[in-house]
Structures are given as C-alpha cells and as structure tokens.
Design a protein around this motif. Structure first.
Motif, PDB file in Angstrom:
ATOM      1  N   MET A   1       0.851  -1.174   0.000  1.00 15.14           N
ATOM      2  CA  MET A   1       0.000   0.000   0.000  1.00 15.14           C
ATOM      3  C   MET A   1       0.893   1.232   0.000  1.00 15.14           C
ATOM      4  N   GLU A   2       0.701   2.079  -0.960  1.00 17.27           N
ATOM      5  CA  GLU A   2       1.514   3.285  -1.059  1.00 17.27           C
ATOM      6  C   GLU A   2       0.763   4.461  -0.441  1.00 17.27           C
ATOM      7  N   ILE A   3       1.443   5.102   0.510  1.00 15.56           N
ATOM      8  CA  ILE A   3       0.867   6.268   1.172  1.00 15.56           C
ATOM      9  C   ILE A   3       1.922   7.363   1.271  1.00 15.56           C
ATOM     10  N   ASP A  28      -2.466  -5.058   4.262  1.00 10.52           N
ATOM     11  CA  ASP A  28      -1.328  -4.175   4.026  1.00 10.52           C
ATOM     12  C   ASP A  28      -1.673  -2.747   4.434  1.00 10.52           C
ATOM     13  N   PHE A  29      -2.906  -2.326   4.135  1.00 11.50           N
ATOM     14  CA  PHE A  29      -3.366  -0.991   4.525  1.00 11.50           C
ATOM     15  C   PHE A  29      -3.291  -0.830   6.041  1.00 11.50           C
ATOM     16  N   ASP A  31      -1.510  -2.490   8.283  1.00  9.90           N
ATOM     17  CA  ASP A  31      -0.120  -2.488   8.755  1.00  9.90           C
ATOM     18  C   ASP A  31       0.572  -1.170   8.433  1.00  9.90           C
ATOM     19  N   THR A  32       0.362  -0.681   7.220  1.00  4.83           N
ATOM     20  CA  THR A  32       0.985   0.572   6.800  1.00  4.83           C
ATOM     21  C   THR A  32       0.467   1.735   7.639  1.00  4.83           C
ATOM     22  N   MET A  33      -0.830   1.770   7.882  1.00  6.83           N
ATOM     23  CA  MET A  33      -1.406   2.842   8.682  1.00  6.83           C
ATOM     24  C   MET A  33      -0.947   2.770  10.134  1.00  6.83           C
ATOM     25  N   ARG A  34      -0.832   1.581  10.684  1.00  6.49           N
ATOM     26  CA  ARG A  34      -0.339   1.448  12.059  1.00  6.49           C
ATOM     27  C   ARG A  34       1.059   2.041  12.186  1.00  6.49           C
ATOM     28  N   SER A  35       1.915   1.717  11.222  1.00  2.00           N
ATOM     29  CA  SER A  35       3.284   2.243  11.249  1.00  2.00           C
ATOM     30  C   SER A  35       3.298   3.756  11.077  1.00  2.00           C
ATOM     31  N   ALA A  36       2.515   4.244  10.132  1.00  2.00           N
ATOM     32  CA  ALA A  36       2.515   5.677   9.819  1.00  2.00           C
ATOM     33  C   ALA A  36       1.941   6.524  10.944  1.00  2.00           C
ATOM     34  N   THR A  65      -8.001   1.123  11.806  1.00  2.00           N
ATOM     35  CA  THR A  65      -7.025   2.204  11.978  1.00  2.00           C
ATOM     36  C   THR A  65      -7.505   3.179  13.041  1.00  2.00           C
TER      37      THR A  65
END
Length: 112
Positions: A1-3, A28-29, A31-36, A65
């Motif tokens: 997921m690209e953010i 993936d969204f 996981d990516t949002m949790r990190s961001a 999220t």
C-alpha cells in the motif's frame, strides 16, 4: 500500500496514493497505517482523494485504523470521491467518522 504521511501544523496528513482499498490490500493498509500513525499529533487526517473504490474489507481496515489510535487521538476523513462517500453513507459510517469533502475544508475546520 503506497501512502504519503506528513505532519502539518496540528495534524498528521496521511494520503492514500492508490485507487482502491479492498480485500486485496486491506491487511497491508492496516499495517501501513499502524506504522505511519504510531505517534504524532492528536488529529490524523486520512486523505482519500485518490481512492475511487472501497469495499467492506477496506471499510473495516479504516475502522481498525481508527481503533488503533490512542483514545486521545482521532481519525478524520477528507477528500472522499462520490463513490467512496456513498459507501460511508450507505453503511452509516458517516456517523462514526468526521468527514470533509476536501483537504482544505478539513484543515480549516481542524485549525479553527
């Protein structure tokens, strides 16, 4: 997921740089949002301006999220395309999230 994630004044803006949030990318969204959004300002603005399709898995990932943020933080949605806005309204999730039709509208409301 690209953010793209950046801090602007009193908020963190996370822009989704893909056209779909669906079952294929939901994990993936999340996981990516949790990190961001692991830390940062009280308000997180999720810019959905490029997203033109969301399914129930994508909706669930956005709810996850919101729940992942500490109780002192809030998730705000901005830039919803008509199709994405319709999904939030049909599922009555527009009563759960603070939603703005544009990033400018979100910023002016958050900063006022």
């Amino acid at each position: 997921m690209e953010i793209s994630a950046k801090i602007e004044e009193q908020m963190q803006v996370v822009s989704i740089l893909e056209s779909r949030i669906d079952a294929a990318v939901a994990l993936d969204f999340k996981d990516t949002m949790r990190s961001a959004t692991a830390d940062g300002p009280e308000t997180v603005v999720l810019d959905l301006g490029m997203v033109d399709f969301i399914d129930s898995s994508g909706l669930g990932a956005i709810v996850a999220t919101m729940k992942h943020l500490s109780p002192a933080r809030k998730l705000v949605l901005a830039g919803l395309t008509p199709a994405v806005d319709k999904v939030f309204r049909l599922t009555r999730m527009d009563s759960v999230f603070c939603m703005f039709m544009s990033m400018d509208e979100a910023k002016s409301n958050i900063l006022s």
